[in-house]
Design an enzyme around this catalytic site. Structure first.
Site, mmCIF file in Angstrom:
data_model
loop_
_atom_site.group_PDB
_atom_site.id
_atom_site.type_symbol
_atom_site.label_atom_id
_atom_site.label_comp_id
_atom_site.label_asym_id
_atom_site.label_seq_id
_atom_site.Cartn_x
_atom_site.Cartn_y
_atom_site.Cartn_z
ATOM 1 N N LYS A 1 95.973 93.741 100.801
ATOM 2 C CA LYS A 1 96.054 95.170 100.452
ATOM 3 C C LYS A 1 95.430 95.439 99.089
ATOM 4 O O LYS A 1 94.808 96.477 98.887
ATOM 5 C CB LYS A 1 97.518 95.622 100.429
ATOM 6 C CG LYS A 1 98.051 95.968 101.805
ATOM 7 C CD LYS A 1 99.349 96.748 101.693
ATOM 8 C CE LYS A 1 100.526 95.816 101.804
ATOM 9 N NZ LYS A 1 101.819 96.479 101.876
ATOM 10 N N GLU B 1 105.834 97.458 102.784
ATOM 11 C CA GLU B 1 105.966 97.973 101.431
ATOM 12 C C GLU B 1 104.987 99.146 101.312
ATOM 13 O O GLU B 1 103.802 98.995 101.618
ATOM 14 C CB GLU B 1 105.592 96.881 100.417
ATOM 15 C CG GLU B 1 105.829 97.357 99.008
ATOM 16 C CD GLU B 1 105.470 96.329 97.932
ATOM 17 O OE1 GLU B 1 105.186 95.163 98.261
ATOM 18 O OE2 GLU B 1 105.474 96.739 96.753
ATOM 19 N N ARG C 1 100.495 84.346 109.846
ATOM 20 C CA ARG C 1 99.883 85.665 109.723
ATOM 21 C C ARG C 1 98.549 85.679 110.442
ATOM 22 O O ARG C 1 97.959 84.652 110.727
ATOM 23 C CB ARG C 1 99.765 86.097 108.266
ATOM 24 C CG ARG C 1 98.865 85.315 107.365
ATOM 25 C CD ARG C 1 98.741 86.006 105.994
ATOM 26 N NE ARG C 1 100.003 86.394 105.392
ATOM 27 C CZ ARG C 1 100.259 87.602 104.887
ATOM 28 N NH1 ARG C 1 99.335 88.544 104.902
ATOM 29 N NH2 ARG C 1 101.416 87.880 104.362
HETATM 30 P P1 ATP Z 1 101.888 92.210 100.043
HETATM 31 O O1 ATP Z 1 101.138 91.050 99.563
HETATM 32 O O2 ATP Z 1 101.560 93.482 99.336
HETATM 33 O O3 ATP Z 1 103.347 91.967 100.259
HETATM 34 P P2 ATP Z 1 101.785 92.363 102.847
HETATM 35 O O4 ATP Z 1 100.532 92.489 103.641
HETATM 36 O O5 ATP Z 1 102.705 91.249 103.049
HETATM 37 O O6 ATP Z 1 101.250 92.447 101.428
HETATM 38 P P3 ATP Z 1 103.946 94.155 103.538
HETATM 39 O O7 ATP Z 1 103.936 95.636 103.498
HETATM 40 O O8 ATP Z 1 104.995 93.446 102.781
HETATM 41 O O9 ATP Z 1 102.539 93.732 103.008
HETATM 42 O O10 ATP Z 1 103.938 93.672 105.045
HETATM 43 C C1 ATP Z 1 104.850 94.145 106.007
HETATM 44 C C2 ATP Z 1 105.031 93.115 107.080
HETATM 45 O O11 ATP Z 1 103.781 92.798 107.700
HETATM 46 C C3 ATP Z 1 105.588 91.837 106.529
HETATM 47 O O12 ATP Z 1 106.649 91.416 107.372
HETATM 48 C C4 ATP Z 1 104.438 90.880 106.571
HETATM 49 O O13 ATP Z 1 104.878 89.569 106.777
HETATM 50 C C5 ATP Z 1 103.612 91.401 107.743
HETATM 51 N N1 ATP Z 1 102.190 91.075 107.576
HETATM 52 C C6 ATP Z 1 101.415 91.360 106.523
HETATM 53 N N2 ATP Z 1 100.176 90.865 106.700
HETATM 54 C C7 ATP Z 1 100.157 90.257 107.903
HETATM 55 C C8 ATP Z 1 99.171 89.550 108.655
HETATM 56 N N3 ATP Z 1 97.939 89.373 108.211
HETATM 57 N N4 ATP Z 1 99.531 89.068 109.861
HETATM 58 C C9 ATP Z 1 100.768 89.237 110.338
HETATM 59 N N5 ATP Z 1 101.734 89.885 109.685
HETATM 60 C C10 ATP Z 1 101.453 90.390 108.473
HETATM 61 MG MG MG Z 2 104.897 91.560 101.692
#
Ligand code: ATP
Ligand code: MG
Length: 565
Positions: A278, A43, A268
């Site tokens: 974020k 995102e 994660r």
């Molecule tokens: P938000 O809470 O803003 O959604 P997010 O960190 O999930 O935060 P995204 O941009 O939606 O942000 O994440 C993109 C991809 O990265 C998603 O598929 C998410 O599952 C993965 N991702 C995010 N944080 C982690 C993490 N700590 N470890 C592994 N994968 C992650």
């Molecule tokens: Mg997300």
């Protein structure tokens, strides 16, 4: 006699992780013609961090491994927080990490028309309805995991009425939050996500790509799964919190009869001493606890790059961490280990003195100058050698000399010998002090027959010091970075804000350092080892007139020791 095995040598010792097992099963059964197509769906509401790197190493990595493809899809359904500057930063990071989405750069917002049509299809099937309850009322009516929710009074609107209202929602006839479109599933489902989830809400805001075309925006669950199907993604990898969303993901596929992407969840990445939300990283930036998203203390890819991390070290780290089905915390020391291992092979060894004190060689001729040859990296001879100028006056580290040394001090002191790296053996003689008793110069004598690499056999001395020629040294600023938080779990304390655990010593700026003249040619982001001090890189702020270096990591993991009481 040698034992026979039927394992191909390449396959030996390599066990498949559970995602690879799923994929190989699907290939074996001929699902989707054996095709593997993944996607990475950030995102654009912030910069990518090491957790995202873990995710996209997996998405792109599996596509590479199985000769498939991986799309980059910006999941841009929430115009309030999203911005084009984030899109650009994200692309730069993924490219820098060495992955390529070719021409497959997609945006969920490109599918808004198709998503709208799919919603209409659902309404026509009697599987979605326009609801006039407020978000608060919907929440209150959802029930609890053990108690069924209450059905909305708008649940049984006719298809015609729903089609009309939904169209008028789209046309901007209703104010924000006055209506939603909801799936009609089951308010008594034990899975809360199946209790008539919201698919669309009204937001009269401009979107960074679609401008003012839309005033209804799809919710994550609706947009994400359907985008996977539109792109014919075979394996949609996401983090564990989406496991409970999977029944909904599959319900949409069944009801809409669309491409059956398969959602697979993994844990994660959580890192000790690190914040990965974020929203919280944005807080650190906005409140100026750090200099920006690319501050070298940030766990963002921009920050890691500026700190001196290499793409290879991050990829190795992602590989070593592996994938898990349960939440866990990885020690940040593993990440630091990965960069040390990589830089040990790649970084040229150079000399820099961070806390300089003059060293005068009394028996070295005043005007003499020598050009000493030294190799750039003992781990890799192909990195060649360079010339170090040597003369009567040098700089060494202030703490490499002690007037009154303790027993096991193997550095310089009066009457004791040490070697100057790639140069001569010297013996401490005397010191010059200012009126406050502060040492301003150290005098020594050198042994002209002890030159390094001269082929002569020398007597052994215990210590070797780094140095730079005073006449030739360049001035430099050195920024010593350390972990941003001094608690292993800064976000894990009830009644304490994570910012209370910011390490006050996470940045020390040393403005009066001396470095060897070869560094005049260094370019931003070049990796170096300052001999005996650690791995460093050239900061993008650096100019030939004002050199700036960042410490990536010390040579050894000293964190544990330092924090032991
Ligand atoms: P938000 O809470 O803003 O959604 P997010 O960190 O999930 O935060 P995204 O941009 O939606 O942000 O994440 C993109 C991809 O990265 C998603 O598929 C998410 O599952 C993965 N991702 C995010 N944080 C982690 C993490 N700590 N470890 C592994 N994968 C992650
Ligand atoms: Mg997300």
């Amino acid at each position: 006699m040698t034992e026979q095995t039927n394992i191909h040598p390449d396959q030996e010792h390599k066990s498949l992780n559970f995602i690879e097992q799923f994929i190989e099963e699907d290939i074996k059964t001929g699902k989707h013609g054996g095709r593997v197509h993944t996607r990475f769906p950030p995102e654009p509401n912030g910069y990518l961090h090491i957790g995202h790197a873990k995710a996209f190493c997996l998405d792109f990595g599996l596509a590479e491994k199985y000769n498939g493809k991986c799309n980059l899809r910006f999941d841009d359904t929430n115009p309030v927080a999203e911005d084009t500057s984030y899109v650009d930063a994200i692309k730069k990071d993924i490219r820098w990490m060495g992955f390529d989405w070719e021409d497959r750069e997609y945006y969920t917002s490109d599918y808004f028309d198709q998503l709208y049509d799919l919603a209409v299809k659902l309404i026509k099937k009697g599987k979605a309805y326009v609801c006039d309850l407020s978000a608060g009322e919907i929440g209150a009516n959802r029930g609890t995991p053990t108690q069924p929710g209450v059905e909305s009074p708008y649940r049984n609107r006719t298809v015609e009425e729903n089609l009309d209202l939904f169209k008028r929602m789209k046309n901007g006839e209703f104010p924000d939050d006055s209506k939603t479109l909801r799936a009609k599933i089951d308010m008594a489902s034990p899975n809360m996500h199946m209790r008539d989830p919201i698919l669309y809400r009204i937001r009269h805001v401009s979107h960074h790509r679609t401008g003012n075309k839309w005033c209804i925006y799809p919710m994550y669950d609706w947009a994400h799964g359907q985008s996977d199907s539109i792109e014919e993604i075979t394996h949609s990898l996401c983090t564990l919190e989406f496991e409970v969303h999977r029944p909904l993901y599959e319900w949409f596929i069944r009801e809409l009869e669309i491409f059956p992407s398969r959602q697979i969840e993994f844990a994660r990445l959580n890192l000790s001493y690190t914040i990965m939300s974020k929203r919280k990283l944005l807080q650190l930036v906005n409140e100026k606890h750090v200099s920006g998203w690319d501050d070298p203390r940030m766990p963002t890819i921009h920050g890691l790059r500026r700190r001196g991390y290499t793409p290879e070290s991050i990829r190795t780290f992602a590989e070593m961490v592996g994938i898990a089905k349960r939440e866990n915390v990885i020690d940040v020391a593993l990440l630091e280990y990965c960069i040390r291992e990589d830089l040990n092979k790649k970084a040229a060894r150079v000399m820099a003195v961070l806390d300089p004190v003059k060293l005068i060689i009394d028996n070295y001729p005043d005007d003499q100058e020598e050009q000493l040859k030294t190799i750039n990296n003992p781990e890799d001879e192909s990195m060649g050698s360079r010339i170090l100028p040597f003369c009567k006056e040098l700089y060494i580290e202030r703490d490499d000399f002690k007037e009154d040394p303790p027993k096991k001090f193997f550095r310089l002191s009066p009457g004791r010998e040490v070697r100057l790296k790639s140069a001569y053996i010297i013996k401490g003689e005397s010191v010059e002090k200012d009126t406050d008793g502060h040492i301003i110069a150290i005098h020594c004598t050198y042994d002209p027959d002890s030159k390094s690499g001269s082929g002569q056999v020398h007597r052994k001395v215990k210590g070797t010091l780094h140095w730079v020629s005073a006449r030739h040294a360049l001035n430099a600023e050195v920024r010593l970075y350390d972990r941003l938080f001094n608690d292993p779990d800064p976000d894990g304390h009830k009644d304490h804000d994570f910012k209370e655990f910011i390490n006050p010593d996470s940045l020390k700026i040393l403005a009066n350092c001396k470095v060897e003249p070869s560094l005049q040619q260094s370019k931003p982001l070049d990796h170096l080892q300052f001999i005996r001090l650690g791995y460093f890189n050239v900061d993008p702020d650096s100019t030939p007139e004002h050199l700036v270096f960042n410490r990536t990591v010390p040579l050894r993991d000293t964190w544990g020791k330092k924090n032991k009481v």
